[in-house]
Design an enzyme around this catalytic site. Structure first.
Site, PDB file in Angstrom:
ATOM      1  N   THR A   1     -11.199  -9.030   4.567  1.00  0.00           N
ATOM      2  CA  THR A   1     -10.501  -9.669   5.692  1.00  0.00           C
ATOM      3  C   THR A   1      -9.119 -10.177   5.281  1.00  0.00           C
ATOM      4  O   THR A   1      -8.710 -11.276   5.637  1.00  0.00           O
ATOM      5  CB  THR A   1     -11.347 -10.836   6.261  1.00  0.00           C
ATOM      6  OG1 THR A   1     -11.706 -11.715   5.188  1.00  0.00           O
ATOM      7  CG2 THR A   1     -12.599 -10.315   6.931  1.00  0.00           C
TER       8      THR A   1
ATOM      9  N   CYS B   1       0.829  -1.205   0.000  1.00  0.00           N
ATOM     10  CA  CYS B   1       0.000   0.000   0.000  1.00  0.00           C
ATOM     11  C   CYS B   1       0.865   1.257   0.000  1.00  0.00           C
ATOM     12  O   CYS B   1       0.399   2.339  -0.369  1.00  0.00           O
ATOM     13  CB  CYS B   1      -0.946  -0.003   1.201  1.00  0.00           C
ATOM     14  SG  CYS B   1      -0.126  -0.144   2.794  1.00  0.00           S
ATOM     15  N   ASN B   2       2.123   1.129   0.398  1.00  0.00           N
ATOM     16  CA  ASN B   2       2.994   2.309   0.502  1.00  0.00           C
ATOM     17  C   ASN B   2       3.970   2.488  -0.654  1.00  0.00           C
ATOM     18  O   ASN B   2       4.518   3.565  -0.837  1.00  0.00           O
ATOM     19  CB  ASN B   2       3.811   2.239   1.803  1.00  0.00           C
ATOM     20  CG  ASN B   2       2.933   2.340   3.029  1.00  0.00           C
ATOM     21  OD1 ASN B   2       1.902   3.000   2.982  1.00  0.00           O
ATOM     22  ND2 ASN B   2       3.315   1.677   4.102  1.00  0.00           N
TER      23      ASN B   2
END
Length: 419
Positions: free
Chosen positions: A194, A58-59
Site C-alpha cells: 500500500t 520505477c522508470n
C-alpha cells in the site's frame, strides 16, 4: 563548469538509465531504496564529491552531480546497487553541462516520463534535493537548477493540459483488468502493498470497478488499515497472504521490495489467477509463469497502454517545451553571471581600497571631516561603478571573456577564486 565559478569540478553530469533502453530487470538491478540512496550520499562525501542529487523511480535511476569524469558518478551507482559497470554502459546515457541541465528540465516536467505528463518524478526530485542539502551535498548551482525545474513543472501543470485525464500506471492497471477480465465487479481482488502506487491503484479500483470484494495486505498492517478505512475495504494480516492469494482472482503486487515477494510456491490454488506486478525491481518472480493457471503482467506492459487521453496530451508538448525554454533561458542567464561574479567582487574590493585610502588622506587634511557622509557617498559611487560594469558584461553583443581580461588588466586585479 569551472569557468562559471560554481564548483571545484569542471563538469556537471546527468548519468542514468530509464525505461527507454533498460528493461524492468535491468532497472531493478540499478534501483535504489532509501537505504541505498543514503549509502550512496555518504560514499559521495567520502569521495569528495561536492554536489549530487540522486533519484530512483520505477522508470529510471539517475544521478545529477559535479565530477571531473562521469565514471566517478557511475562507480557510485554501481557500488550501491546490484548493477555492474558493463550493464550500465549497455543501456545508459551520460549528459554533460548544458545538455545535463536540459535533460533535468525534460525529466522534471513530465516530457520524458514513460506515461507522458506523469509528474511523479518532480516530487522525487524535490525530496532528493532536500536529502542532498541535509548531507551538505547541494551547492548553489544544483539548488537553483532544481528550483528552476520545479518552477517549469508547476507552470506546465497549470498552463497546459498535458497531465489532464486519468493516465497513470495505476489507471492503466485498472484499464487492463477491465479489458481482460469479465464480470470484474464480482471478482475477488487482493492488493499486496500500500505504497503510493498501491494507494492510487486501490482508489482507481474502487472508483471504476464498483467492487466491494477488495482485500488489502501490507507488511505494516496499520498502513493498510488507513487506506481500507477510507474506502471501507477488508484488511488481512501478512501471515494470511498465502490463504488470501488462494481466494483471489486478481492479485496486484506493489510492495516496493528489493527482492521478489511472490513466487510460484506461495500459489496453491488451481483456479485462474491474474497477477499485476507494479513494482521496480520486480516483486513477482518469473517462475509463477510455470503455473498453467497464472497470467503475469508487468508494469512495462501496462505503461504501453495508450488511449485518447494520451493522444490529447501530446498536443500540449509544444507549449510545454516553450515554457521549459523560457525558464531554462532565465537559468542560463543567471549561470552566465557566475562567470564574471568573482571579477566584479574583486573590482569592488579594489575600489573600496581606493576609497579607504582617499578617505584616510582627507581625514588628515580636514579637521571638520564628515566621516559618515563621505563613506556613504563613496559607497554609492562604488556600487554604481560595479553595477555599470556588471551591466556591460551581461550585454550579448560583447565578448565577456575579453572584457573580463581588460578589467583585470586595467585595475590590476588579483587572480579570482571561486565564489
Amino acid at each position: 563548469m569551472q569557468k562559471y565559478n560554481i564548483s571545484r569540478s569542471n563538469y556537471f553530469y546527468a548519468i542514468g538509465l530509464s525505461y527507454k533502453k533498460a528493461d524492468a530487470d535491468i532497472r531493478g538491478r540499478f534501483s535504489l531504496d532509501n537505504d541505498g540512496k543514503l549509502a550512496l550520499l555518504n560514499q559521495a562525501k567520502e569521495n569528495d564529491i561536492e554536489s549530487l542529487v540522486v533519484t530512483s523511480t520505477c522508470n529510471r535511476t539517475e544521478i545529477y552531480g559535479f565530477a571531473q569524469h562521469p565514471f566517478q558518478l557511475i562507480q557510485l551507482l554501481c557500488d550501491n546497487t546490484r548493477g555492474t559497470v558493463e550493464e550500465f554502459q549497455e543501456v545508459a546515457y551520460i549528459y554533460k553541462n548544458k545538455d545535463a541541465i536540459a535533460h533535468m528540465f525534460r525529466v522534471g516536467s513530465g516530457l520524458d516520463s514513460q506515461i507522458l505528463g506523469d509528474f511523479e518524478i518532480i516530487s522525487q526530485l524535490k525530496s532528493s534535493a532536500r536529502s542532498s542539502k541535509k548531507h551538505r551535498l547541494l551547492n548553489h548551482f544544483s539548488e537553483r537548477l532544481v528550483n528552476a525545474v520545479i518552477q517549469a513543472s508547476k507552470r506546465i501543470k497549470t498552463e497546459t493540459n498535458i497531465s489532464s485525464g486519468a493516465t497513470s500506471v495505476s489507471f492503466a492497471s485498472v484499464q487492463y483488468i477491465f479489458n481482460s477480465v469479465e464480470d470484474v465487479s464480482n471478482k475477488n481482488i487482493l492488493l499486496f502493498g500500500t505504497g503510493k502506487i498501491g494507494r492510487n491503484t486501490c482508489e482507481n479500483l474502487v472508483k471504476h470497478t464498483k467492487n466491494d470484494q477488495i482485500t488489502l495486505i501490507n507488511r505494516t498492517k496499520d498502513k493498510a488499515e488507513l487506506i481500507a478505512g477510507k474506502f471501507d475495504l477488508i484488511v488481512k494480516d501478512y501471515a494470511n497472504l498465502q490463504e488470501e492469494i488462494s481466494n483471489s482472482d486478481i492479485l496486484i503486487v506493489a510492495t516496493g521490495a528489493q527482492r521478489p515477494t511472490i513466487d510460484k510456491h506461495i500459489i496453491q490454488s488451481k483456479k485462474p489467477l491474474l497477477i499485476l506486478d507494479l513494482s521496480i525491481p520486480k516483486n513477482v518472480d518469473a517462475n509463477v509463469e510455470e503455473l498453467d493457471n497464472v497470467t503475469l503482467v508487468h508494469l512495462d506492459h501496462l505503461s504501453k497502454i495508450t488511449d485518447k487521453t494520451l493522444e490529447e496530451r501530446k498536443k500540449h508538448i509544444p507549449i510545454a517545451e516553450s515554457i521549459i525554454e523560457e525558464v531554462k533561458t532565465e537559468f542560463n542567464q543567471w549561470l552566465e553571471t557566475r562567470k564574471f561574479a568573482p571579477t566584479i567582487k574583486a573590482l569592488k574590493h579594489k575600489l573600496s581600497n581606493f576609497a579607504a585610502a582617499e578617505l584616510e588622506t582627507q581625514r588628515k587634511k580636514n579637521a571638520d571631516f564628515n566621516e559618515a557622509q563621505a563613506e556613504l557617498i563613496s559607497s554609492n559611487i562604488i556600487q554604481k561603478i560595479t553595477n555599470h560594469f556588471a551591466h556591460h558584461l551581461k550585454d550579448d553583443n560583447i565578448s565577456t571573456d575579453e572584457s573580463l581580461e581588460l578589467i583585470k588588466k586595467v585595475f590590476q586585479l588579483e587572480p579570482t577564486t571561486h565564489v
